[in-house]
Write a protein that holds these residues in place. Structure first.
Motif, PDB file in Angstrom:
ATOM      1  N   GLU A  50      -8.522 -16.611  -4.318  1.00  0.00           N
ATOM      2  CA  GLU A  50      -8.180 -15.942  -3.065  1.00  0.00           C
ATOM      3  C   GLU A  50      -6.725 -15.486  -3.051  1.00  0.00           C
ATOM      4  OE1 GLU A  50      -9.240 -17.778   0.635  1.00  0.00           O
ATOM      5  OE2 GLU A  50     -11.043 -18.640  -0.239  1.00  0.00           O
ATOM      6  N   ASN A  51      -5.912 -15.991  -3.970  1.00  0.00           N
ATOM      7  CA  ASN A  51      -4.504 -15.620  -4.008  1.00  0.00           C
ATOM      8  C   ASN A  51      -4.140 -15.111  -5.408  1.00  0.00           C
ATOM      9  OD1 ASN A  51      -1.868 -15.311  -2.981  1.00  0.00           O
ATOM     10  ND2 ASN A  51      -1.264 -17.244  -3.894  1.00  0.00           N
ATOM     11  N   LEU A  52      -4.680 -13.959  -5.745  1.00  0.00           N
ATOM     12  CA  LEU A  52      -4.378 -13.306  -7.023  1.00  0.00           C
ATOM     13  C   LEU A  52      -3.632 -12.004  -6.747  1.00  0.00           C
ATOM     14  CD1 LEU A  52      -7.751 -13.842  -8.941  1.00  0.00           C
ATOM     15  CD2 LEU A  52      -5.631 -15.153  -9.150  1.00  0.00           C
ATOM     16  N   GLN A  53      -2.530 -12.115  -6.066  1.00  0.00           N
ATOM     17  CA  GLN A  53      -1.799 -10.930  -5.621  1.00  0.00           C
ATOM     18  C   GLN A  53      -1.335 -10.050  -6.779  1.00  0.00           C
ATOM     19  OE1 GLN A  53       1.123 -11.720  -2.412  1.00  0.00           O
ATOM     20  NE2 GLN A  53       0.300 -13.809  -2.437  1.00  0.00           N
ATOM     21  N   GLN A  55      -2.559  -9.935  -9.930  1.00  0.00           N
ATOM     22  CA  GLN A  55      -3.732  -9.383 -10.598  1.00  0.00           C
ATOM     23  C   GLN A  55      -4.312  -8.210  -9.815  1.00  0.00           C
ATOM     24  OE1 GLN A  55      -5.140  -9.958 -13.524  1.00  0.00           O
ATOM     25  NE2 GLN A  55      -6.844  -8.587 -13.141  1.00  0.00           N
ATOM     26  N   GLU A  56      -4.369  -8.354  -8.506  1.00  0.00           N
ATOM     27  CA  GLU A  56      -4.971  -7.318  -7.671  1.00  0.00           C
ATOM     28  C   GLU A  56      -4.077  -6.086  -7.521  1.00  0.00           C
ATOM     29  OE1 GLU A  56      -6.076  -9.454  -4.134  1.00  0.00           O
ATOM     30  OE2 GLU A  56      -7.710 -10.466  -5.177  1.00  0.00           O
ATOM     31  N   THR A  57      -2.795  -6.243  -7.800  1.00  0.00           N
ATOM     32  CA  THR A  57      -1.879  -5.109  -7.700  1.00  0.00           C
ATOM     33  C   THR A  57      -2.129  -4.114  -8.826  1.00  0.00           C
ATOM     34  OG1 THR A  57      -0.195  -6.383  -6.576  1.00  0.00           O
ATOM     35  CG2 THR A  57       0.553  -4.434  -7.752  1.00  0.00           C
ATOM     36  N   GLY A  58      -2.455  -4.625  -9.973  1.00  0.00           N
ATOM     37  CA  GLY A  58      -2.724  -3.742 -11.105  1.00  0.00           C
ATOM     38  C   GLY A  58      -1.594  -3.742 -12.107  1.00  0.00           C
TER      39      GLY A  58
END
Length: 150
Positions: A50-53, A55-58
């Motif tokens: 839930e806290n993969l900031q 990774q999710e940014t790219g």
């Protein structure tokens, strides 16, 4: 390395490794260090999907805003217990209570073991969950004794 998921209970799971030969003391140490490191990270809540900031940014992380409260805004994802490693011939096994850690933990473990198998000690098979008919888990005290009991 052949990877197989069998009957899987996150709170009571055996992880099995089959080596191409009986592992030496040094080879056992490599494998155990991977699992110990993985477990410590899990115990600290590192496998929280839930806290993969980042990774999710790219790919472009230049001046990425990071929410320091992101961890607190998600549910806890903690591993609970790990048993002692056990060896029998070409086989090794270890018991885990993975607690509420997310499935990303297993991907990370598989990636690490794949590299260990390529560089340090050949692992022919990795089983996640289930039992081996030739080595019953009832023979183990690992569940009743946990190295890192919460």
């Amino acid at each position: 390395m052949q990877i197989q998921f069998r009957e899987f209970n996150q709170f009571d799971v055996w992880i099995w490794l089959k080596f191409n030969t009986i592992p030496s003391g040094r080879e056992k140490k490599y494998v155990e260090e991977v699992f110990n490191s993985w477990f410590y990270l899990g115990k600290l809540g590192a496998f929280n999907a839930e806290n993969l900031q980042v990774q999710e940014t790219g790919i472009d992380l230049n001046y990425m805003p990071y929410d320091p409260q992101g961890y607190n805004k998600s549910l806890l994802a903690l591993m609970h217990n790990m048993g002692e490693f056990e060896y029998e011939g070409q086989w090794a096994r270890c018991w885990f209570d993975l607690g509420t850690s997310d499935a990303i933990a297993l991907d990370i473990l598989i990636n690490a073991l794949t590299q260990v198998s390529e560089e340090y000690v050949t692992i022919e098979e990795l089983y996640l969950g289930g039992e081996n008919e030739d080595w019953p888990v009832e023979d183990s005290d690992s569940r009743s004794y946990s190295m890192y009991d919460n």
